[in-house]
Write an enzyme that holds these catalytic residues in place. Structure first.
Site, mmCIF file in Angstrom:
data_model
loop_
_atom_site.group_PDB
_atom_site.id
_atom_site.type_symbol
_atom_site.label_atom_id
_atom_site.label_comp_id
_atom_site.label_asym_id
_atom_site.label_seq_id
_atom_site.Cartn_x
_atom_site.Cartn_y
_atom_site.Cartn_z
ATOM 1 C CG ASP A 134 -1.216 5.455 4.860
ATOM 2 O OD1 ASP A 134 -1.755 3.980 3.998
ATOM 3 O OD2 ASP A 134 0.174 5.625 5.602
ATOM 4 C CD GLU A 135 -2.496 2.769 7.706
ATOM 5 O OE1 GLU A 135 -3.177 1.375 8.021
ATOM 6 O OE2 GLU A 135 -0.693 1.627 8.199
ATOM 7 C CE LYS B 107 -1.290 0.840 4.550
ATOM 8 N NZ LYS B 107 -0.971 1.695 4.510
ATOM 9 C CB THR B 108 4.016 2.007 1.976
ATOM 10 O OG1 THR B 108 3.512 1.903 3.437
ATOM 11 C CG2 THR B 108 4.756 3.476 2.600
ATOM 12 N NE ARG C 235 0.459 -6.794 10.984
ATOM 13 C CZ ARG C 235 0.551 -6.297 10.653
ATOM 14 N NH1 ARG C 235 1.248 -5.515 9.912
ATOM 15 N NH2 ARG C 235 -0.804 -6.536 9.381
ATOM 16 C CD GLN D 38 -3.566 -4.662 7.856
ATOM 17 O OE1 GLN D 38 -2.828 -4.518 8.668
ATOM 18 N NE2 GLN D 38 -3.421 -4.535 6.730
#
Length: 700
Positions: free
Chosen positions: A220-221, A35-36, A586, A250
C-alpha cells in the site's frame, strides 16, 4: 458465491485489479479512488478463491492506523482471526523478522527500538563527546536517516568523503552512532529496514526461507517507499507475485527519503507488469478534481490520470486573497462559523491546511476569537509525553540493561540525587571497561573509589531495575504497575500527568510485555487522528490519507507554496506541486484557497506574490475573490523622509555560496547604514548572521 460478494459494488477497473493475480501488478490509484477497498478485497480474494493462507501474504503499509483498519476489514471478509497474518507497517514487519533472525548479524533478539527522541538524545551525547556543535543534532539525525534509507553504511559514507569537509565530521558521528547502537543492543527505525535488507543479502538461505513463506506481496502507498524499502520488496518478490498500489501524484515525503522513481520505474524493474489505473473518484466534486488535476498535470514526470466522479460539479473552488495573514485567518474563521451555524456541517468536518507550522499562530488566534474548538494534528503524541517516555524507559531498561539511552533518561527521574558529575563518572567507567552504563554502575559498587552517599544512591537505582527485571509479570500492565510502585514516580506529580500514566497502564491490559514494548516503540505521530467536534489544523504533509467535507488551503503564495527552498530545484518544485495537489484533494464538498498580500515570516513582514500554481487553475471552476485594499499613503514632508536605501544584491529566499560552509539560503536581509546584514541557513551547519561585504559570499 464468495466471488460475487467480493466483487460486488466495485467498478470495472477495481474488479480487474482484484482478479489479476499472476505476475507483477501496479495499481495507479488516483486520490479518493477506493484504493483501500481494492487492497482488502484483493487479500480476501487471494485467500478465498486462490487458496493462499492469510499468513502467506506479506502486506505492508505506512501507518499503524492503516494496517489495523486493513486487518479489521479483511477479517470481516475472510471470517477468520487475522492475528497470525503479516499485515503491518514496513517497520513492524521487519521487526518481526529481526526478532527471529537478528542473531545472524551479531545482535541479541531482545534489542531495544529507539524512536526519534531516543535517536536525538544519543546523537546529542555523541556530538558533545566529539566536541561538535551540539545544536546541530536534528540536522545530523535527518542526514543519518537519509543515508540509512539509501542503504549507505558509515564506512561507505566515509570512503566517499574528501576528509576535510563537514561531511567527514558527519561520517565520524554516524560511525560512532552505529557503534553506540550496537553497544546498547538497540536499533532505530531506519535500522529495522536497513538491517533486514543486510540480513537477506548476506544470508541467501534465510532470504530463500522468507521468499517461500510469502509467495504473494501486497504494498500500500507504494509511492512513499524509499530505496531501502524498495530493495527489501525486490529481494522478497522472487515469485514476481507483487501487487503495488499507489499514486505518484501523492508522493510528498522526499525529505524522509521517499523516492517517486520507485513507482515510475516499476515497469522497468518488473518487465511483465500489468498496469491498471483507478480514475473514478468517490470523494470530491468535479470542480475540485478539475482544479487539482489541472495543477498536477503540469508535472512533467508522472503517470497521467484523469479523475472523474458521479458526484456532479458541486460548488466552485474559492480563491481569496487578503491584505494580511490576520485578515486571512479571520476570513477562514468567519466562514467556518457561518457554515456551522447554517447547520450543514459540524466542526469536525473542517480542516485548515498550511505549508509551515508558523502559519498556525494567526489561525489559532482567529479561531479562539470566534470561540471555535480546534485541534492541532501532529503535536506531541501521547507516547512522546515526558512521563510516558520515562515509564516506558524503565520498561526498556529492565528488558535490556544494555540500553544506555533509557538509563541516562531515568537514572535521576524521579530525582534521587544522581547528578551530572556522577553520571560522568559512570560514563568514564563504562568506556574504560567497554561495558554498558548499567554494568559500569555495578562495577563501581564493588570498588572503593566512590563516596558512601553516591554508592547508596546508585545502589538503590540498581536494586529497583533488578527487582523489576527479575519479577515475573503476566502482562505489560502488571509490569507497568510494578514500575510505578517501585520507582515512586507518581508521588507529587500533577493530576494530568498522573492520569496519562494510568491511561498507559490500562492500555496495556492483557498484552504480553514484549508485544507492548514493540507496539509503543513503533508508534509514530503519523498515527494521530482528527478529534471529534473540533476543527483540524495541520500541515499539508500531515493531511495525507485524510478527508474532510470542507478544506481550507492557506498561504497559497510564492515562497510558502511553493516553499522558497524549492524555487531553484526542478525536482523539489514537482514535490511542492504534488503537496498542493494532496491538500486540494482532501476536500469532499468545498475547497477554499487563501493567500495574503503581506505576511510576517522569520520576524519580518514581507510582501507576498500569489503562487505560480494559481496560473494553472481553470478560471471557470473557480470563484476569484480579491480583498486586497490599495491604501492611499500619506507622504511626509521631504525633510522627514529617511535616506533612500540602495537596492540590496540579496533577497529573502535567494541562494548564496560561502567558501567554507557551502551553499545556503538567505532567511533575512536588512540594510544598516552602508552594510547589508544577512541571516543565512547553511544545511548541516545552521543559521549564520553575516555582514555581506566581509562574508565573501557568491550569489548563485
Amino acid at each position: 458465491m464468495a466471488k460475487d460478494v467480493l466483487l460486488e459494488e466495485l467498478n470495472p477497473q477495481q474488479k480487474e485489479a482484484i482478479l489479476y493475480s499472476k505476475g507483477p501488478l501496479l495499481v495507479l490509484a488516483g486520490a479518493g479512488s477506493g484504493k483501500t477497498r481494492v487492497i482488502t478485497h484483493k487479500f480476501a480474494y487471494l485467500t478465498k478463491k486462490k487458496k493462499y493462507h492469510p499468513s502467506s501474504i506479506f502486506t505492508v503499509t505506512f501507518t499503524n492506523k492503516a494496517a489495523n483498519e486493513m486487518k479489521e476489514r479483511i477479517a470481516r471478509f475472510v471470517g477468520s482471526d487475522m492475528r497470525q497474518s503479516w499485515i503491518g507497517t514496513f517497520h513492524s514487519q521487519c521487526n518481526k523478522i529481526l526478532r527471529r533472525e537478528i542473531k545472524a548479524l551479531g545482535y541479541k533478539p531482545d534489542f531495544s527500538i529507539y524512536d526519534d527522541d531516543d535517536q536525538c538524545n544519543l546523537i546529542r551525547h555523541i556530538l558533545k563527546e566529539l566536541k561538535i556543535y551540539e545544536a546541530l543534532y536534528k540536522g545530523v539525525a535527518s542526514r543519518i536517516s537519509i543515508l540509512k534509507a539509501s542503504l549507505i553504511s558509515p564506512e561507505e559514507f566515509l570512503s566517499q568523503g574528501d576528509g576535510f569537509s563537514f561531511d567527514e565530521k558527519l561520517g565520524r558521528v554516524y560511525l560512532k552512532y552505529q557503534d553506540e547502537l550496537k553497544r546498547c543492543n538497540a536499533l532505530d527505525f531506519d535500522d529495522l529496514i536497513m538491517l533486514t535488507v543486510r540480513l537477506f543479502e548476506e544470508n541467501p538461505k534465510l532470504l530463500s526461507k522468507y521468499q517461500e513463506m510469502f509467495p504473494y506481496i501486497l504494498v500500500d502507498e507504494f509511492q512513499d517507499t524509499n530505496h531501502a524499502q524498495y530493495r527489501l520488496l525486490q529481494l522478497m518478490a522472487r515469485h514476481k507475485n507483487i501487487c503495488a498500489v499507489g499514486d505518484d501524484d501523492q508522493s510528498i515525503y522526499k525529505f524522509r527519503g521517499a523516492d517517486v522513481s520507485n513507482i515510475l520505474n516499476f515497469e522497468k524493474d518488473f518487465p511483465d507488469a500489468m498496469i491498471i489505473k483507478l480514475e473514478q473518484n468517490y470523494r470530491s466534486t468535479q470542480n475540485i478534481l478539475d482544479v487539482s488535476g489541472a495543477v498536477i498535470a503540469k508535472n512533467p514526470q508522472r503517470k497521467p490520470k484523469k479523475l472523474w466522479t458521479e458526484k456532479g460539479c458541486g460548488e466552485k473552488v474559492i480563491y481569496c486573497r487578503l491584505n494580511t495573514e490576520e485578515e486571512e485567518a479571520r476570513y477562514i474563521a468567519r466562514n467556518i462559523k457561518d457554515l456551522y451555524l447554517k447547520g450543514n456541517y459540524e466542526y469536525s468536518h473542517f480542516a485548515i491546511l498550511y505549508r509551515i507550522n508558523l502559519q498556525a499562530r494567526a489561525i489559532e488566534d482567529a479561531l479562539r476569537e470566534e470561540v471555535i474548538p480546534y485541534h492541532v494534528i501532529s503535536g506531541v503524541s501521547f507516547y512522546h509525553r515526558r512521563e510516558i517516555k520515562d515509564i516506558i524507559s524503565y520498561m526498556k531498561l529492565a528488558l535490556n540493561t544494555d540500553d544506555n539511552v533509557s538509563l541516562r533518561r531515568i537514572i535521576n527521574s524521579p530525582p534521587r540525587g544522581i547528578g551530572a558529575s556522577t553520571l560522568s563518572k559512570i560514563e568514564h567507567e563504562a568506556k574504560k571497561n567497554s561495558v554498558s552504563l548499567f554494568a559500569a554502575i555495578k562495577l563501581m559498587l564493588k570498588s572503593n573509589n566512590i563516596t558512601s552517599s553516591i554508592k547508596d544512591k546508585i545502589s538503590e537505582f540498581v536494586k529497583i531495575i533488578e527487582k523489576i527485571s527479575s519479577t515475573h509479570h503476566k502482562t505489560a500492565a502488571d509490569m507497568l504497575k510494578d514500575i510505578v510502585e517501585k520507582t515512586g514516580y507518581i508521588e507529587d506529580i500533577e493530576e494530568e500527568r498522573l492520569q496519562n500514566i494510568l491511561e498507559l497502564v490500562s492500555s496495556a491490559e492483557n498484552i504480553p510485555i514484549k508485544d507492548f514494548a514493540d507496539r509503543v516503540a513503533l508508534v509514530s505521530t503519523t498515527d494521530d487522528e482528527p478529534k471529534k467536534a473540533s476543527v483540524s489544523l495541520m500541515t499539508l504533509h500531515s493531511a495525507k490519507g485524510l478527508e474532510f467535507p470542507v478544506v481550507f488551503v492557506t498561504g497559497v503564495e510564492e515562497g510558502i507554496l511553493p516553499y522558497f527552498k524549492a524555487i531553484d530545484d526542478a525536482s523539489e518544485m514537482q514535490e511542492e506541486r504534488r503537496l498542493f495537489y494532496v491538500g486540494m484533494t482532501r476536500a469532499k464538498d468545498i475547497l477554499c484557497l487563501t493567500a495574503a498580500k503581506k505576511r510576517r515570516l522569520y520576524s519580518k513582514v514581507q510582501e507576498q506574490e500569489p503562487s505560480r500554481f494559481l496560473q494553472d487553475i481553470p478560471k471557470e471552476c473557480c470563484n476569484w475573490i480579491e480583498k486586497v485594499q490599495q491604501k492611499t499613503e500619506v507622504i511626509p514632508e521631504p525633510a522627514k523622509l529617511p535616506p533612500k536605501k540602495r537596492a540590496s544584491a540579496y533577497t529573502v529566499g535567494c541562494r548564496v555560496k560561502h567558501p567554507a560552509w557551502g551553499i545556503g539560503v538567505v532567511r533575512d536581509c536588512c540594510e544598516e547604514g552602508s552594510n547589508t546584514k544577512l541571516t543565512v541557513n547553511f544545511p548541516g551547519i545552521g543559521i549564520k548572521r553575516l555582514v555581506a561585504k566581509y562574508a565573501n559570499l557568491e550569489r548563485i
